[in-house]
Design a protein around this motif. Sequence first.
Motif, short mmCIF file in Angstrom:
data_model
loop_
_atom_site.label_atom_id
_atom_site.label_comp_id
_atom_site.label_asym_id
_atom_site.label_seq_id
_atom_site.Cartn_x
_atom_site.Cartn_y
_atom_site.Cartn_z
N VAL A 192 0.88 -1.17 0.00
CA VAL A 192 0.00 0.00 0.00
C VAL A 192 0.91 1.22 0.00
CG1 VAL A 192 -1.81 1.27 1.22
CG2 VAL A 192 -1.77 -1.25 1.29
N THR A 193 0.77 2.04 -1.02
CA THR A 193 1.59 3.24 -1.18
C THR A 193 0.65 4.43 -1.29
OG1 THR A 193 3.24 1.94 -2.39
CG2 THR A 193 3.36 4.35 -2.60
N ALA A 194 1.00 5.52 -0.59
CA ALA A 194 0.13 6.69 -0.65
C ALA A 194 0.92 7.97 -0.44
CB ALA A 194 -0.97 6.60 0.42
N PHE A 195 0.40 9.03 -1.01
CA PHE A 195 0.83 10.38 -0.67
C PHE A 195 -0.44 11.20 -0.48
CE2 PHE A 195 0.74 10.28 -5.30
CZ PHE A 195 0.10 11.46 -5.65
N SER A 196 -0.46 11.98 0.59
CA SER A 196 -1.67 12.75 0.86
C SER A 196 -1.37 13.92 1.79
CB SER A 196 -2.73 11.85 1.51
OG SER A 196 -2.28 11.37 2.77
N ARG A 197 -2.33 14.84 1.77
CA ARG A 197 -2.29 15.97 2.70
C ARG A 197 -3.75 16.37 2.97
NH1 ARG A 197 0.66 19.38 -1.75
NH2 ARG A 197 -1.07 19.88 -3.11
N PRO A 198 -3.98 17.03 4.09
CA PRO A 198 -5.36 17.41 4.44
C PRO A 198 -5.97 18.32 3.38
CG PRO A 198 -3.91 17.67 6.34
CD PRO A 198 -3.03 17.40 5.15
N ALA A 199 -7.28 18.12 3.15
CA ALA A 199 -7.98 18.94 2.16
C ALA A 199 -9.09 19.78 2.78
CB ALA A 199 -8.58 18.05 1.07
N VAL A 200 -9.46 19.47 4.01
CA VAL A 200 -10.53 20.22 4.66
C VAL A 200 -10.11 20.58 6.08
CG1 VAL A 200 -12.37 19.15 3.28
CG2 VAL A 200 -11.72 18.12 5.46
N ARG A 201 -10.83 21.49 6.68
CA ARG A 201 -10.49 22.00 8.01
C ARG A 201 -10.36 20.87 9.04
NH1 ARG A 201 -14.42 26.27 9.47
NH2 ARG A 201 -13.17 27.44 8.00
N LEU A 202 -11.29 19.93 9.04
CA LEU A 202 -11.25 18.87 10.04
C LEU A 202 -9.98 18.02 9.92
CD1 LEU A 202 -12.48 17.32 12.37
CD2 LEU A 202 -13.72 15.94 10.70
N THR A 203 -9.62 17.62 8.71
CA THR A 203 -8.41 16.79 8.58
C THR A 203 -7.15 17.61 8.85
OG1 THR A 203 -8.55 17.03 6.16
CG2 THR A 203 -9.34 14.96 7.13
N ARG A 204 -7.20 18.92 8.62
CA ARG A 204 -6.06 19.75 9.01
C ARG A 204 -5.94 19.80 10.53
NH1 ARG A 204 -7.47 22.54 4.24
NH2 ARG A 204 -8.96 23.90 5.27
N ALA A 205 -7.07 19.83 11.22
CA ALA A 205 -7.07 19.90 12.69
C ALA A 205 -6.53 18.62 13.32
CB ALA A 205 -8.47 20.19 13.20
N VAL A 206 -6.77 17.49 12.67
CA VAL A 206 -6.32 16.20 13.22
C VAL A 206 -5.16 15.62 12.41
CG1 VAL A 206 -8.57 15.68 14.24
CG2 VAL A 206 -8.04 14.86 11.93
N ALA A 207 -4.47 16.48 11.68
CA ALA A 207 -3.40 16.04 10.78
C ALA A 207 -2.39 15.11 11.43
CB ALA A 207 -2.70 17.25 10.16
N PRO A 208 -1.96 15.32 12.68
CA PRO A 208 -0.98 14.39 13.27
C PRO A 208 -1.52 12.96 13.43
CG PRO A 208 -1.02 16.45 14.50
CD PRO A 208 -2.18 16.48 13.54
N LEU A 209 -2.83 12.80 13.51
CA LEU A 209 -3.43 11.48 13.68
C LEU A 209 -3.65 10.75 12.36
CD1 LEU A 209 -6.07 12.36 16.41
CD2 LEU A 209 -3.78 11.39 16.72
N VAL A 210 -3.76 11.47 11.27
CA VAL A 210 -4.08 10.87 9.98
C VAL A 210 -3.06 9.80 9.58
CG1 VAL A 210 -4.39 11.32 7.51
CG2 VAL A 210 -5.50 12.80 9.21
N PRO A 211 -1.76 10.05 9.66
CA PRO A 211 -0.81 8.99 9.28
C PRO A 211 -0.95 7.73 10.13
CG PRO A 211 0.31 11.09 9.44
CD PRO A 211 -1.07 11.29 9.98
N LEU A 212 -1.30 7.88 11.39
CA LEU A 212 -1.50 6.71 12.26
C LEU A 212 -2.68 5.88 11.75
CD1 LEU A 212 -1.04 8.41 15.74
CD2 LEU A 212 0.64 7.07 14.46
N PHE A 213 -3.77 6.55 11.40
CA PHE A 213 -4.94 5.85 10.86
C PHE A 213 -4.60 5.19 9.52
CE2 PHE A 213 -8.61 5.83 8.04
CZ PHE A 213 -9.43 4.95 8.74
N GLN A 214 -3.90 5.92 8.65
CA GLN A 214 -3.56 5.37 7.34
C GLN A 214 -2.69 4.12 7.47
OE1 GLN A 214 -1.84 8.98 5.68
NE2 GLN A 214 -3.57 9.16 4.24
N ARG A 215 -1.70 4.16 8.36
CA ARG A 215 -0.82 3.01 8.56
C ARG A 215 -1.61 1.83 9.13
NH1 ARG A 215 4.16 2.49 7.77
NH2 ARG A 215 4.51 4.71 7.63
N ALA A 216 -2.49 2.10 10.11
CA ALA A 216 -3.31 1.03 10.68
C ALA A 216 -4.22 0.41 9.62
CB ALA A 216 -4.15 1.58 11.85
#
Length: 175
Positions: free
Chosen positions: A135-159
């Motif tokens: 699984v390969t990905a590149f991403s960045r937040p696109a909306v306010r909510l994902t910007r607010a929780v940005a440090p958690l997003v990679p943890l969720f993606q890896r899980a």
Amino acid sequence: MASSVPSPSRLTYPEVGATRRWPLPAGYGHLRVRTRVGDGPEVFAAAGRAVLDWRMHRAAWVTVRVRGHAAEGQTVVVGLRVGPLRFRAPCEVVWTVTDETETGFAYGTLPGHPECGEESFVVSLERDGSVWLTVTAFSRPAVRLTRAVAPLVPLFQRAYARRCGRVLRRLAGGG
């Protein structure tokens, strides 16, 4: 080898198809998770089918609204649930590969997706007979909510990527 990359359409990022190359584009968070699925051509074939017909995704924490197998240009809406939050994540399949040693696809984000970028799911049959999901990905937040929780997003993606590997191992009969 059947593989191609379409030109950008409604996608929310310019680097369409970049999950087929290395290095991944700058300016995004990067993810690459490899999980051994099993061994042999039968496991490879079964794993490839489970990826292309969306069974792996459906068995790994998400809902998938799509018709048929993964195909270039196809729109898919992935439903994500994180605690009490529900996300609707529209994507478009941007490339596929089906050959003797690789089967899989990538989808890219469409307007309305909480992230911006691309993610691929590729099953490979290695020379030693081992079968892997990458699984390969590149991403960045696109909306306010994902910007607010940005440090958690990679943890969720890896899980999620690890969960896909475990689910695929079970679906393909790899052990």
